[in-house]
Structure formats: C-alpha cells, structure tokens
Design an enzyme around this catalytic site. Structure first.
Site, PDB file in Angstrom:
ATOM      1  N   THR A 104       0.828  -1.213   0.000  1.00  0.00           N
ATOM      2  CA  THR A 104       0.000   0.000   0.000  1.00  0.00           C
ATOM      3  C   THR A 104       0.860   1.260   0.000  1.00  0.00           C
ATOM      4  OG1 THR A 104      -0.094   0.135   2.404  1.00  0.00           O
ATOM      5  CG2 THR A 104      -1.799  -1.177   1.328  1.00  0.00           C
ATOM      6  N   CYS A 105       0.229   2.373  -0.329  1.00  0.00           N
ATOM      7  CA  CYS A 105       0.925   3.658  -0.392  1.00  0.00           C
ATOM      8  C   CYS A 105       0.920   4.356   0.954  1.00  0.00           C
ATOM      9  CB  CYS A 105       0.281   4.546  -1.444  1.00  0.00           C
ATOM     10  SG  CYS A 105       0.441   3.840  -3.070  1.00  0.00           S
TER      11      CYS A 105
END
Ligand code: PLP
Length: 380
Positions: free
Chosen positions: A327-328
């Site tokens: 994920t970012c």
C-alpha cells in the site's frame, strides 16, 4: 505447514486462483491444539478467545469439541451462538462494554461478565441483574512478545472494592481474571499472577465475599521463529502454582487461549511484487509483497511478531532484506529495524509462505484500503 495446506495451495495454483494473497487454516491442527489444552489443563474450562480467529467453521468445530467462548462484543456472542454454543458456555470478557450491549447479551442468555471498575459494575447491575462478574486485575506482562498495556484491569486492592460493590448491587461476585500478555514464553508468569489472585481471594473472604473462580486468561504462545514450551509444560507449571497459592482449596479455573489455539494452524501465501534497492551501492534489498500491515499482518507493528517465511529457494544463501507491504502508506513496512534474511535468488513473482498466521490476521485486514480486498481465507 501441513500436507493438507500444501495440497490445497497446489490445487489453488493449478486452478489459477492464486491471484491474491490468502490465509489457509488447517482445522485438524486446531482440533489437536484444543485437545492439548483440554488434556494439559484437565480441571480448567477452555474459553476460546474468539477475536483470534472467528471463522464460522472454526467456531463450529470448537463448539462440537466442547469448547466455551470468550467474546468481546455482541457480534462475537452471536457468532458463538450460531456455531452451536449455548449461552452458559459464553462469557462477555471485554471490560469495556456499552450498557445497551450488556442488555442485549443478557437477553441472549449470557450470564458471565468481566469488569474492572465501579462504573462497569453499575452498568452490569442495571443491564444484567443478578449476573456473575469477575474482576480483571492488572499484570505487567514481562516476558510477553505482544504485551497488553494498562488498558485492562485494576490494582488488586481496588478489585476487592469492585467485587464488594458487585455483591452489594445484587450481582454474583464470582472471581478474578488476569492476562499475562500474549505470546508469553515465561512459564513462571502464571505463578506470580496466581499469587496476586490468591491474595485478592483472601482479602475478599475477610469481607465476606467468597469467590469461586480464577480466569487465567490467554497468553499461551504459538511457534514463530523461537522455540516455545509445549502446552503440557504450561499445564504442569500452572497446576503447581495453583497448589502453591491456593493449597487444597483450588478454585474453579478458566483459560482463554487465542493465539495458542489457532496460530500454528494457519499459513499465508503471498507474492513478491517488487525487489529493489535505494541506491546501486545499497546491500539491503527492499522486498515488497502483496500483503502488509493492512492486509492482515498488523502484528508486525513495532516488529513485535516475526513470522517464519519460506520460499522455493529455501537452502540458498540468505541476505537481510527490508520487507514491506503493497500500500501507499509508509507505515506499511513489516521488518526494517531488524531486516529479514531472504534468499538472494528470490525473484519478482515468487510465492512466499508466511507461517504461524492462523491468529490475529484475517480480522485485522482492512476492507479496501488502497483498493486492496480483505484477506481471502480458507478453513480446511
Ligand atoms: C485477546 C484475549 C485473549 C487471548 O489471548 P492470547 O494471547 O491470544 O491467548 C484471552 N482473554 C482475553 C480477555 C483477551 O482479550
């Protein structure tokens, strides 16, 4: 990692269904674990801590084996009931409950509640008149890999007042509970906690309150990278401590294993999405997986739980890597302070098997953070 899980994963791959990470739990391992707890602590009732893994198949199997259930919410109580447990086999073991949830649990027939302060006793007295309550005492959790904070429980001296109030409000002052911290590898921890519990029993008796039960909580470890004592060793150590502190008046006892019941029954299969470096000279590779903290591996927080990780390259030379999720969010790094050794031959697209992931994974996984679906789970 059992044959059955290996076979299941092979079959899933052959069908081309291995496009997302998944957790596979072998229910036969859970059955063995339940039987070890029942045999090693024959005089204690087992209340499985539902939060560790509430899969319906798993709860149904435990219910059929005779397990009781420690629930933290009305939803968990409903899951335990749906799995076939009768209300007398269910406790509402969270010390933090809304009064309307206590009332709902009482309507469902639940008669055993955890408390740790006067305000909670007052709620239970109003919403579940006449019910049994046990008071949780604080414990420092030294030796636990996933310690519990001061969030739950009160000082032993205050527990006496809390139970006294319960009795005066018409509840049954039933006993004491503690939790020695999750993934507790020190056998001695229960000894000190039981010493504290016995002291509360004596102080209560002096005030005319006769307690009947000690809830010895969870904390039983599962095997990750380090060796852990077997359940039978915990059983012996706990029995000795009960004898030492309660003499020939050993009370009724409960245990609430979560991690120890399901941890070693589960394996997560994940995929390597990217392997990179931060500079040409860097000798630590960054390995990004399709699962991270938001996909179910939340217990890598502060790098507390270190899972065993296998790949098809086992046996090759190993070099430390930083392991991260997809994920970012920069919090989505699993192991960095203590890099994780992985094979030098590891490639993008390889599958990794993350072992010991049957507990505290599936329900920690976010619903759609960054568009990633929740962890797929199979109970076989
Ligand atoms: C979470 C919890 C457990 C289970 O603990 P484990 O360390 O997973 O065995 C037991 N009792 C209570 C009250 C809990 O909150």
């Amino acid at each position: 990692m059992t044959e059955r899980i290996q076979e299941f994963l092979r079959d899933r791959r052959n069908k081309g269904l291995d496009v997302e990470p998944c957790l596979v739990v072998d229910l036969e391992v859970v059955r063995d674990n339940y039987q070890s707890f029942a045999a090693s602590l024959p005089d204690s009732r087992v209340f499985y801590a539902v939060k560790a893994n509430p899969a319906p198949e798993l709860l149904a199997m435990l219910a059929s084996l005779g397990s009781c259930f420690d629930c933290a919410s009305v939803a968990e109580i409903q899951m335990a009931l749906a799995a076939g447990a009768t209300p007398d086999r269910i406790s509402f073991g969270n010390t933090i409950k809304k009064e309307r949830d206590i009332a709902r649990a009482f309507e469902l027939g639940i008669n055993l509640y955890a408390v740790d302060c006067a305000a909670e006793v007052e709620k239970v007295a109003r919403a579940a008149p006449g019910a049994k309550v046990f008071c949780r005492i604080l414990y420092d959790c030294v030796g636990a890999e996933w310690p519990l904070s001061r969030k739950f429980g009160c000082e032993p001296a205050m527990a006496v007042d809390v139970l006294d109030l319960a009795k005066r409000l018409g509840l049954e002052a039933y006993g004491i509970s503690f939790h020695v911290g999750s993934q507790q590898r020190k056998l001695k921890s229960w000894d000190r906690a039981l010493e504290m519990a016995a002291a509360v029993f004596r102080d209560c008796a002096e005030r005319g309150i006769n307690l009947s039960m000690v809830n010895m909580g969870g904390g039983f470890p599962t095997k990750y990278l380090k060796e852990v004592p077997a359940v039978v060793q915990y059983g012996r150590s706990i029995f000795r401590a009960l004898r030492k502190h309660f003499g020939n008046q050993i009370p009724e006892t409960i245990i609430e294993p979560g991690r120890g019941m399901v941890g070693n029954a589960g394996v997560i299969e994940a995929e390597v999405v990217l392997i990179s470096k931060k500079s040409e000279a860097d000798d630590v590779r960054w390995v990004y997986l399709d699962i991270g903290k938001f996909g179910g591996l939340a217990e890598t927080m502060d790098e507390a739980i270190r899972y065993p990780i296998r790949s098809r390259h086992d046996g090759a030379e190993m070099r430390p890597c930083v392991l991260a999720g997809p994920t970012c969010d920069s919090a989505d790094v699993l192991y960095e302070k203590m890099p994780y050794p992985l094979p030098v031959t590891l490639e993008i697209g390889d599958k990794l098997l993350i072992e010991g992931t049957g507990a505290y994974t599936s329900t920690y996984s976010a619903v759609a953070f960054n568009g990633f679906p929740p962890l797929k789970t199979y109970h076989i």
